[in-house]
Write a protein that holds these residues in place. Structure first.
Motif, PDB file in Angstrom:
ATOM      1  N   VAL A  61       0.819  -1.205   0.000  1.00 35.83           N
ATOM      2  CA  VAL A  61       0.000   0.000   0.000  1.00 35.83           C
ATOM      3  C   VAL A  61       0.852   1.254   0.000  1.00 35.83           C
ATOM      4  O   VAL A  61       0.496   2.277  -0.588  1.00 35.83           O
ATOM      5  N   ASP A  62       1.998   1.185   0.681  1.00 36.05           N
ATOM      6  CA  ASP A  62       2.846   2.370   0.841  1.00 36.05           C
ATOM      7  C   ASP A  62       4.279   2.019   0.462  1.00 36.05           C
ATOM      8  O   ASP A  62       4.662   0.850   0.393  1.00 36.05           O
ATOM      9  N   SER A  63       5.111   3.050   0.270  1.00 34.07           N
ATOM     10  CA  SER A  63       6.498   2.837  -0.122  1.00 34.07           C
ATOM     11  C   SER A  63       7.362   2.536   1.108  1.00 34.07           C
ATOM     12  O   SER A  63       6.992   2.835   2.251  1.00 34.07           O
ATOM     13  N   PHE A  64       8.537   1.964   0.825  1.00 35.44           N
ATOM     14  CA  PHE A  64       9.445   1.650   1.925  1.00 35.44           C
ATOM     15  C   PHE A  64      10.012   2.917   2.553  1.00 35.44           C
ATOM     16  O   PHE A  64      10.391   2.925   3.732  1.00 35.44           O
ATOM     17  N   GLN A  65      10.104   3.990   1.803  1.00 32.48           N
ATOM     18  CA  GLN A  65      10.654   5.236   2.323  1.00 32.48           C
ATOM     19  C   GLN A  65       9.822   5.770   3.493  1.00 32.48           C
ATOM     20  O   GLN A  65      10.380   6.335   4.450  1.00 32.48           O
ATOM     21  N   THR A  66       8.518   5.579   3.441  1.00 36.22           N
ATOM     22  CA  THR A  66       7.650   6.012   4.544  1.00 36.22           C
ATOM     23  C   THR A  66       7.944   5.197   5.800  1.00 36.22           C
ATOM     24  O   THR A  66       8.036   5.736   6.909  1.00 36.22           O
ATOM     25  N   ALA A  67       8.091   3.871   5.624  1.00 34.16           N
ATOM     26  CA  ALA A  67       8.402   3.002   6.766  1.00 34.16           C
ATOM     27  C   ALA A  67       9.784   3.358   7.341  1.00 34.16           C
ATOM     28  O   ALA A  67       9.984   3.358   8.566  1.00 34.16           O
ATOM     29  N   LEU A  68      10.737   3.641   6.452  1.00 33.54           N
ATOM     30  CA  LEU A  68      12.082   3.981   6.897  1.00 33.54           C
ATOM     31  C   LEU A  68      12.077   5.274   7.707  1.00 33.54           C
ATOM     32  O   LEU A  68      12.720   5.367   8.761  1.00 33.54           O
ATOM     33  N   GLU A  69      11.347   6.259   7.253  1.00 33.67           N
ATOM     34  CA  GLU A  69      11.266   7.528   7.968  1.00 33.67           C
ATOM     35  C   GLU A  69      10.611   7.339   9.336  1.00 33.67           C
ATOM     36  O   GLU A  69      11.033   7.952  10.327  1.00 33.67           O
ATOM     37  N   SER A  70       9.590   6.509   9.401  1.00 34.87           N
ATOM     38  CA  SER A  70       8.922   6.236  10.680  1.00 34.87           C
ATOM     39  C   SER A  70       9.867   5.541  11.652  1.00 34.87           C
ATOM     40  O   SER A  70       9.858   5.815  12.862  1.00 34.87           O
ATOM     41  N   GLN A  71      10.698   4.629  11.131  1.00 33.08           N
ATOM     42  CA  GLN A  71      11.652   3.932  11.996  1.00 33.08           C
ATOM     43  C   GLN A  71      12.699   4.889  12.554  1.00 33.08           C
ATOM     44  O   GLN A  71      13.062   4.810  13.732  1.00 33.08           O
ATOM     45  N   ARG A  72      13.163   5.795  11.716  1.00 34.40           N
ATOM     46  CA  ARG A  72      14.142   6.778  12.185  1.00 34.40           C
ATOM     47  C   ARG A  72      13.543   7.685  13.262  1.00 34.40           C
ATOM     48  O   ARG A  72      14.198   8.008  14.260  1.00 34.40           O
ATOM     49  N   THR A  73      12.325   8.100  13.056  1.00 33.83           N
ATOM     50  CA  THR A  73      11.656   8.950  14.044  1.00 33.83           C
ATOM     51  C   THR A  73      11.491   8.210  15.364  1.00 33.83           C
ATOM     52  O   THR A  73      11.727   8.783  16.445  1.00 33.83           O
ATOM     53  N   MET A  74      11.083   6.949  15.300  1.00 37.83           N
ATOM     54  CA  MET A  74      10.906   6.160  16.512  1.00 37.83           C
ATOM     55  C   MET A  74      12.229   5.971  17.248  1.00 37.83           C
ATOM     56  O   MET A  74      12.299   6.098  18.477  1.00 37.83           O
ATOM     57  N   TYR A  75      13.298   5.722  16.504  1.00 42.68           N
ATOM     58  CA  TYR A  75      14.616   5.508  17.100  1.00 42.68           C
ATOM     59  C   TYR A  75      15.098   6.786  17.795  1.00 42.68           C
ATOM     60  O   TYR A  75      15.572   6.762  18.938  1.00 42.68           O
ATOM     61  N   SER A  76      14.967   7.917  17.121  1.00 38.35           N
ATOM     62  CA  SER A  76      15.394   9.195  17.683  1.00 38.35           C
ATOM     63  C   SER A  76      14.565   9.564  18.918  1.00 38.35           C
ATOM     64  O   SER A  76      15.115  10.047  19.919  1.00 38.35           O
ATOM     65  N   ALA A  77      13.252   9.351  18.846  1.00 45.66           N
ATOM     66  CA  ALA A  77      12.374   9.676  19.981  1.00 45.66           C
ATOM     67  C   ALA A  77      12.703   8.810  21.192  1.00 45.66           C
ATOM     68  O   ALA A  77      12.690   9.283  22.340  1.00 45.66           O
TER      69      ALA A  77
END
Length: 496
Positions: free
Chosen positions: A446-462
């Motif tokens: 449904v969505d691109s991998f770039q969206t998942a990658l950005e979400s993972q980076r945000t979660m890691y930083s938070a």
């Protein structure tokens, strides 16, 4: 000749015993009256200026908003809470106990206290005369052939300075204040050591949490790499998706290496602070909850509490010492009066010298020295002492200002950190949900991998930020306890 030597040796043994009794008795008798007279004359006042506590230009109260927003504070003052009651975690209590017994920096501070105490005692000895006793004999032959023998026993003092103008008293007072300043510095070192061990222990716990987070992130990134490689083989994903998955994986791998190094260095730093080896079971590999680590302490509304902090007291004692040195410098302009006095007995028979067959002897020789020309040395010494007094006055006022700033900073952090923790905790929850949903949408096309990658980076930083803020919260509680003077209250069952 041999028999005479044996007889004299026997007589000397008897004389020694009698001399002890005589000296104890004669010290308080009229035979050594000059000593008592000198002691009375020495009881003069110091020429040091009267000491008045400085009215330092700092605020008298904390910002009321800071105090009101500092929730959960107990009714006790920090300085009334023993550190073992403040620290709840038994592992940390054990490490601090070991540090207080073995820390080389604290032992160095305590050695300075003993050195200052000895220096004070050396200076104080100048207030009293050195009393010496002597026993001598003389045998001579006159031209007529007559042989005469005399023995003398004396007790007295030489060159005792009568402290009429308070120079020695001022110097003694200066050394006393220096000793007290050193003792307060040692107390401050104890408080600092407690805080340093606690913060080093928390730093290890926080870095261990960050290491665990990096390992979890690397595991998730590795799974994402496997998925993208599989989808690449099916022609669904592109090589840019694989490269993007690799970036966060290798970034997490780099963090793992860095945090592993940091954890080892944290343990080494803790061992250095404690001063001895300890069991790994005393270490924390995860940050504890605040209510499990420490007891809350209050922020006393009045800044008067700062005047009882050891570092502030140390600065004040140094100021008092400089004040006393002015008195010594002033006294140097006046005459110096010294006194030599002896009293004793003389006899022609050694065995009768203390038994009533002897006659009394005494001597007294006062002297006076008046400074006339010294090339300006005394004036320069007085100017130096006055300048030093101004220096230590500024240091004392700065110590108060610094203490006030430390408390104000700790209160400012305390008043806002809970809001930051709540916000970051909510951010971690939201970024985790976003990551899970984006991965599911990616896996279902449904969505691109770039969206998942950005979400993972945000979660890691938070998540990293939340760990750091939790450490800051716990460290702030320890800092607030320390800057309010906590750590010196007596512990029940221990001898201070």
């Amino acid at each position: 000749m041999t028999n005479n030597l044996k007889l004299q040796h026997s007589q000397l043994s008897t004389v020694r015993k009698r001399a002890k009794k005589y000296l104890v008795k004669s010290i308080g008798s009229a035979k050594l009256l000059p000593i008592a007279t000198a002691m009375v004359l020495a009881g003069c006042s110091s020429m040091a200026p009267d000491y008045e506590r400085s009215d330092s230009s700092v605020a008298n109260e904390w910002q009321l908003k800071q105090v009101e927003e500092t929730q959960g504070l107990s009714s006790q003052k920090a300085l009334d809470i023993p550190w073992k009651d403040f620290i709840k975690d038994e592992r940390l209590v054990s490490l601090i106990d070991m540090g207080l017994n073995s820390s080389r920096t604290l032992q160095e501070a305590l050695a300075d206290v003993e050195s200052a105490r000895a220096t004070y005692r050396i200076q104080r000895s100048d207030l009293f005369p050195d009393v010496d006793a002597s026993l001598s004999g003389n045998r001579s032959k006159a031209s007529t052939g007559d042989i005469s023998t005399t023995y003398e026993a004396e007790a007295g003092f030489s060159s005792y300075e009568i402290d009429l103008f308070g120079k020695n008293r001022s110097l003694t007072q200066a050394e006393m204040e220096t000793y007290l300043a050193t003792a307060e510095t040692a107390k401050a070192a104890k408080i600092t050591l407690i805080g340093e061990i606690a913060n080093a222990w928390l730093t290890l716990a926080a870095d261990s949490n960050l290491l665990t987070l990096a390992e979890q992130t690397a595991t998730n990134a590795q799974q994402a790499m496997e998925i993208t490689n599989k989808r690449l083989s099916y022609g669904v994903d592109s090589r840019i998706d694989v490269a993007s998955a690799e970036t966060i994986y290798y970034s997490a791998r780099s963090d793992i290496a860095s945090y592993r190094t940091q954890v080892e260095q944290d343990i080494n730093a803790l061992r250095l602070l404690v001063g001895e080896d300890f069991d790994d079971s005393l270490l924390a590999y995860s940050l504890p909850d605040s209510n499990q680590l420490v007891t809350d302490v209050p922020a006393d509304v009045s800044s008067e509490v700062l005047l009882n902090r050891p570092d502030v007291l140390s600065a004040e004692y140094n100021l008092k010492s400089a004040n006393a040195n002015i008195g010594a410098a002033r006294a140097a302009f006046f005459p110096t009066i010294s006194l030599t006095a002896t009293g004793g007995l003389t006899s022609s028979v050694l065995s009768n010298i203390f038994s009533g067959g002897a006659s009394s002897i005494w001597s007294i020789a006062p002297s006076i020295s008046l400074p006339i020309f010294d090339g300006g040395e005394n004036k320069a010494n007085l100017a130096y002492s006055e300048a030093q007094q101004q220096k230590y006055l500024a240091a004392y006022e700065y110590a108060i200002q610094s203490a006030f700033t430390e408390v104000a900073d700790a209160l400012a952090r305390r008043a806002t950190i809970q809001d930051q923790l709540d916000a970051e905790d909510a951010l971690v929850e939201a970024s985790t949900r976003s990551y899970e949903l984006s991965v599911a949408r990616y896996e279902n096309g449904v969505d691109s991998f770039q969206t998942a990658l950005e979400s993972q980076r945000t979660m890691y930083s938070a998540s990293q930020s939340l760990i750091t803020t939790r450490q800051a919260d716990l460290s702030n509680r320890i800092t607030l306890y320390k800057v309010l003077g906590g750590g010196l209250a007596p512990i029940e069952g221990e001898v201070e």
